[in-house]
Enzyme design. Structure first.
Site, PDB file in Angstrom:
ATOM      1  CG  HIS A  71      -5.418   1.016  12.863  1.00  0.00           C
ATOM      2  ND1 HIS A  71      -6.188   2.157  12.795  1.00  0.00           N
ATOM      3  CD2 HIS A  71      -4.924   0.839  11.618  1.00  0.00           C
ATOM      4  CE1 HIS A  71      -6.159   2.640  11.578  1.00  0.00           C
ATOM      5  NE2 HIS A  71      -5.385   1.858  10.827  1.00  0.00           N
ATOM      6  CD  GLU A  72      -2.300  -1.777  10.868  1.00  0.00           C
ATOM      7  OE1 GLU A  72      -2.836  -1.994   9.770  1.00  0.00           O
ATOM      8  OE2 GLU A  72      -1.899  -0.642  11.208  1.00  0.00           O
TER       9      GLU A  72
ATOM     10  N   GLY B 235       3.719   2.517  10.671  1.00  0.00           N
ATOM     11  CA  GLY B 235       3.454   1.732  11.878  1.00  0.00           C
ATOM     12  C   GLY B 235       3.254   0.251  11.607  1.00  0.00           C
TER      13      GLY B 235
ATOM     14  CG  HIS C 277      -7.257  -1.639   8.378  1.00  0.00           C
ATOM     15  ND1 HIS C 277      -8.108  -0.706   7.822  1.00  0.00           N
ATOM     16  CD2 HIS C 277      -6.127  -0.958   8.705  1.00  0.00           C
ATOM     17  CE1 HIS C 277      -7.528   0.485   7.830  1.00  0.00           C
ATOM     18  NE2 HIS C 277      -6.325   0.368   8.366  1.00  0.00           N
TER      19      HIS C 277
ATOM     20  CD  GLU D 228      -2.867   1.196   2.360  1.00  0.00           C
ATOM     21  OE1 GLU D 228      -2.790   0.316   3.232  1.00  0.00           O
ATOM     22  OE2 GLU D 228      -3.693   2.107   2.387  1.00  0.00           O
TER      23      GLU D 228
ATOM     24  CD  GLU E 138      -5.970   3.537   6.892  1.00  0.00           C
ATOM     25  OE1 GLU E 138      -6.086   3.408   8.130  1.00  0.00           O
ATOM     26  OE2 GLU E 138      -5.413   2.677   6.180  1.00  0.00           O
TER      27      GLU E 138
ATOM     28  CG  MET F   5       0.410  -3.261   4.948  1.00  0.00           C
ATOM     29  SD  MET F   5      -0.588  -1.816   4.451  1.00  0.00           S
ATOM     30  CE  MET F   5      -1.874  -2.646   3.531  1.00  0.00           C
ATOM     31  CD  GLU F   6      -4.566  -1.937   5.961  1.00  0.00           C
ATOM     32  OE1 GLU F   6      -3.559  -1.503   6.552  1.00  0.00           O
ATOM     33  OE2 GLU F   6      -5.258  -1.233   5.203  1.00  0.00           O
TER      34      GLU F   6
END
Ligand code: B3K
Ligand code: ZN
Length: 870
Positions: A298-299, A262, A302, A122, A321, A264-265
């Site tokens: 967070h990830e 930070g 996602h 990404e 996001e 990546m999902e």
């Protein structure tokens, strides 16, 4: 990369793809020097009007191309990819190409991180791996086979489920992965390396067993447990609060040391900056623990908001996001203290996002025009995006909001959606008209809400007049009034809450602002009330109301909402900061009234408030937060005034600070109550460091450092020593270095402290570039040493001789090609020249002009510099 005229893309130019790819089989023959990629894609024509297939591809060496197994020569390689002519309406395209991971210093595509190989795709990294339709609205089923040396790379990972593996000659082995969920290529991931693995399991609400695996560098297993706890908490929370269950049988997290952001999902295979995985008490602070919890959440979140429903195009980035940040904020709030989390989030928004709005990079949460997409992973898209979701949540309430989420998934699961689709689902599920609200997606800038009031004693009415305006931003001059939810509360002098009523009906405490000016009348108000505005920071706006000091002190002590208490303290300080900045500029003596100190003393001594909230209230705003109070920033004056206030607080509250400090000493545990105590203790220590009683404080700080059994306390002591310029500073810094120099993540803290020190920071930073633990190849080190200096030491960075600017451009010249994404993040404080006086602005301008002349200036830097100089 092209210095002269990189092409901008516009949101409104979106066109559906001419072709799509339904399935892709990838075959990697992996080695750091040369990796061969074979991609077999099933391609279907969507637009009958064209039989030219245009694929994205950069830095690739094409070895072979077949269509339906036959060699194909009818193509042309271009600057941005390949054009393949006269293709059939449905076919199998086979492309073989080579890439060189070891030369990939930009850390985008397939690259080397330490001993491992890993990917970051990404936003547009997949085109550095093979020729492809590198856009988020092309969703394909991926199968990935990886072949590599078994000794160097015993673990070969990709998305989905492991379906086959085997050994080959010459110590080679292979593994094949299959991801059943169609996805855009930005979610593709591959990792190869040797790791220690933490294994665990999660049983979903429908009783499916999920294997959880965290891969860390050998020897780091003892630092991976908190990440696993956080992951399981996140999985459970998403089921409970959002009803969302994990969908594959395995979930993997890999921690790598070289990473541009930070984490990546990637579907089923999250890749993390090791900073957001590794923690044990000796090496990680409480904030690190909270950061890990938030980013792991967070990830993971996602997987639904981003992966199951993805973005149609990159202008829609906030769709995944903003929403996912909102979800991770809520997760952290539910796991710990809701009000403390809210205040922390608001601080970031006000400090960084408001500053972005006032910069040449101002953009709406859904940008209109982009040159380099990586430049738009911003606080505006993320944090302001989350505020927009939060406002929807406020307007709809939890129940209707969740109904909106369900409808959104019902409509868009397995596809690529837009921000409009999301709002539409919220509107349809709730029956609440969101037409006006949608303007938040297209209008940039920070709205300003001005409130005036009037008390009509005769009629016992309280009348509020609320005006809103959004000042022009560099990207957009005309602004319209927005739909702003303004949450308020009224108090009587005795602290009781006044019921909101009008004409016999009670009124909701969330006022809906729609117009430039509106009036709200409240009946049966017996005395002039004290108003709390923007409870829980109900909208990302600046609020203006002419509070008297005693009203602010009242709110600090009595407001029912913790954010309002904190904010009242901030407003009180802001008043005296402004005043003292002007005193300083006019060479007059600075002052702080006794009553203000007393207000803070009362908070400090409160035995009912959460200690973490007290810590937040007594922590003075940073120089960057203060800068946002001014149209033209005087970094030197701000620094001096802040130091003056710190000293005042420290000396006037010395005894109380000391007593609370002692009262908060307790054994180390990792739970929120214990962290809160530690936060208060260490914010007392921080203030004490500025007291005149240097000798006693030096002893105290030294003692804390020597006896600390955890990084939170060691670092707090070290910070107090550095910021207060205490006698023990040099010996503690040296001790820390000697103990931790082999541990990059720990040394980052040491770099940050020295980069933000009030004392000769630039000289120190220059020397530290040569330090044994520093490397210009590692983004974490760059951010800690250079990023901290340019962003968080404004007085030194903006030194009037231009030395800070000069230093930064030397670094940027080196990083421009090496790692454009990291370079582009570093330049932010330099492009805000319009916020500074003539002398600084012109120095900043010439620094930028020098950069602009570079051959091969990256698009990332070009986009920002050209906006700044426009
Ligand atoms: N989606 C990634 C960010 C990718 C940044 C590309 N420059 C991490 C996240 O927001 O979860
Ligand atoms: Zn994200």
């Amino acid at each position: 990369m092209n210095k002269n005229s990189p092409i901008a893309k516009y949101r409104l130019d979106y066109k559906k793809p001419d072709f799509t790819i339904t399935d892709i089989d990838l075959d990697f023959n992996l080695a750091p020097e040369i990796t061969t990629v074979t991609a077999r894609s099933h391609i279907v024509q969507l637009n009958k009007a064209t039989n030219t297939l245009i694929l994205d591809g950069e830095d690739l060496k094409l070895l072979a191309m077949n269509i339906d197994e036959q060699p194909w020569q009818d193509y042309k390689i271009t600057a941005s990819g390949i054009e393949i002519y006269h293709v059939p309406s449905e076919f199998t395209l086979t492309i073989v190409n080579e890439i060189k991971p070891i030369d990939n210093t930009a850390l985008e595509g397939l690259y080397v991180s330490g001993e491992a190989l890993c990917t970051q795709c990404e936003a547009e990294g997949f085109r550095h791996i093979t020729y492809y339709l590198d856009r988020p609205d092309v969703l394909a089923r991926f199968t990935t086979r990886i072949t590599a040396n078994k000794n160097s790379y015993p673990y070969l990972l990709s998305n989905g489920n492991r379906i086959a593996q085997g050994d080959l000659e010459n110590n080679q082995h292979w593994v094949q992965w299959q991801d059943p969920f169609p996805k855009p290529c930005y979610l593709f991931a591959l990792v190869a390396g040797d790791f220690d693995i933490l294994h665990d399991q999660f049983i979903t609400k429908s009783q499916r067993k999920i294997d959880l695996e965290i891969y860390v560098d050998k020897g780091n297993l003892d630092r991976s447990h908190w990440a696993m706890t956080s992951l399981k908490n996140a999985m459970q929370w998403d089921e409970k609060r959002f009803g969302l269950e994990y969908d594959l049988d395995i979930f993997m997290i890999v921690a790598v040391d070289f990473f541009n952001m930070g984490a990546m999902e990637n579907k089923g295979l999250n890749i993390f900056n090791s900073k957001y995985v590794l923690a044990k008490p000796e090496t990680a602070t409480d904030n690190d623990y909270l950061g890990i919890e938030g980013v792991i959440g967070h990830e993971y979140f996602h997987n639904w908001t981003g992966n199951r429903v993805t973005c149609r195009d990159w202008f829609q980035l906030s769709l995944k996001e903003g929403l996912t940040v909102f979800r991770d904020q809520e997760f952290s709030a539910d796991m710990g203290s809701r009000s403390v989390k809210r205040i922390d989030d608001v601080k970031i928004l006000r400090t960084v996002q408001f500053a972005e709005d006032a910069s040449p990079m101002a953009h709406p949460i859904r940008p209109e025009k982009v040159i380099e997409m990586n430049n738009f992973y911003t606080v505006t898209v993320y944090e302001k995006g989350a505020e927009v979701i939060r406002m929807l949540h406020t307007l709809l309430g939890e129940e209707k909001f969740q109904a909106g989420m369900r409808l959104y998934f019902e409509r868009h699961d397995g596809s690529a959606a837009t921000c409009d689709d999301f709002v539409q689902a919220m509107q349809d599920a709730s029956g609440i008209d969101l037409t006006h609200f949608k303007l938040w997606y297209s209008q940039s800038g920070t709205p300003e809400v001005t409130v005036t009031d009037q008390f009509d004693k005769l009629n016992q009415q309280y009348i509020l007049t609320v005006k809103q305006t959004t000042p022009p931003t560099l990207d957009q001059t005309e602004k319209q009034p927005l739909h702003i939810p303004l949450d308020i509360e009224l108090y009587a002098k005795d602290g009781s809450v006044i019921d909101l009523q009008y004409q016999g009906k009670s009124i909701n405490h969330v006022l809906n602002l729609h117009q430039t000016e509106q009036q709200f009348i409240f009946d049966h108000v017996q005395e002039k009330p004290i108003i709390a505005l923007l409870r829980d920071f109900s909208a990302p706006v600046k609020i203006h109301y002419d509070y008297q000091d005693d009203e602010l002190i009242f709110l600090m002590q009595k407001a029912s909402n913790a954010f309002n208490r904190y904010d009242a303290a901030q407003m009180l300080l802001a008043k005296y900061i402004r005043l003292n900045v002007s005193y300083y500029q006019q060479n007059q003596a600075m002052m702080l009234p006794e009553s203000v100190i007393d207000g803070f003393r009362a908070i400090l001594l409160s035995d009912t408030l959460d200690p973490a909230l007290i810590a937040q209230i007594i922590t003075l705003p940073s120089e960057n937060e203060i800068a946002n109070l001014f149209a033209v920033v005087d970094p030197q004056a701000i620094h001096v005034v802040r130091q003056f206030l710190l000293k005042q607080f420290a000396n006037e509250l010395y005894d109380e600070l000391y007593a609370i400090y002692r009262h908060c000493l307790s054994e180390y545990r990792i739970d929120h109550a214990n962290m809160a105590k530690r936060a208060l203790k260490n914010s007392c220590l921080y203030l004490l460091a500025y007291a005149d009683n240097k000798k006693e404080v030096n002893l105290l700080v030294n003692k804390q450092y020597q006896h600390a059994d955890n990084m939170t306390d060691s670092l707090a002591a070290l910070q107090a020593a550095v910021m207060g310029q205490l006698l023990c500073k040099d010996s503690l810094l040296a001790h820390f270095d000697e103990r931790w120099y082999q541990d990059g993540l720990v040394m980052d803290k040491w770099f940050i402290l020295q980069a933000t020190s009030p004392d000769h920071a630039l000289d120190t930073v220059k020397q530290l570039l040569m330090h044994r633990a520093f490397s210009l190849n590692n983004p974490n080190r760059i951010r800690s040493l250079i990023g901290a200096f340019v962003n968080n030491n404004p007085a030194a960075f903006h030194a009037i001789d231009g030395s800070g600017y000069h230093f930064l451009i030397e670094i940027l010249i080196e990083l421009n090609l090496k790692n454009p994404q990291v370079a582009s993040r570093l330049i932010d404080p330099l492009i805000r020249l319009k916020r500074y006086d003539e002398q600084r602005a012109s120095l900043m301008r010439s620094a930028l002009e020098r950069l602009l002349k570079l051959d091969n200036l990256s698009n990332d830097l070009y986009e920002k510099i050209s906006k700044a100089l426009a």
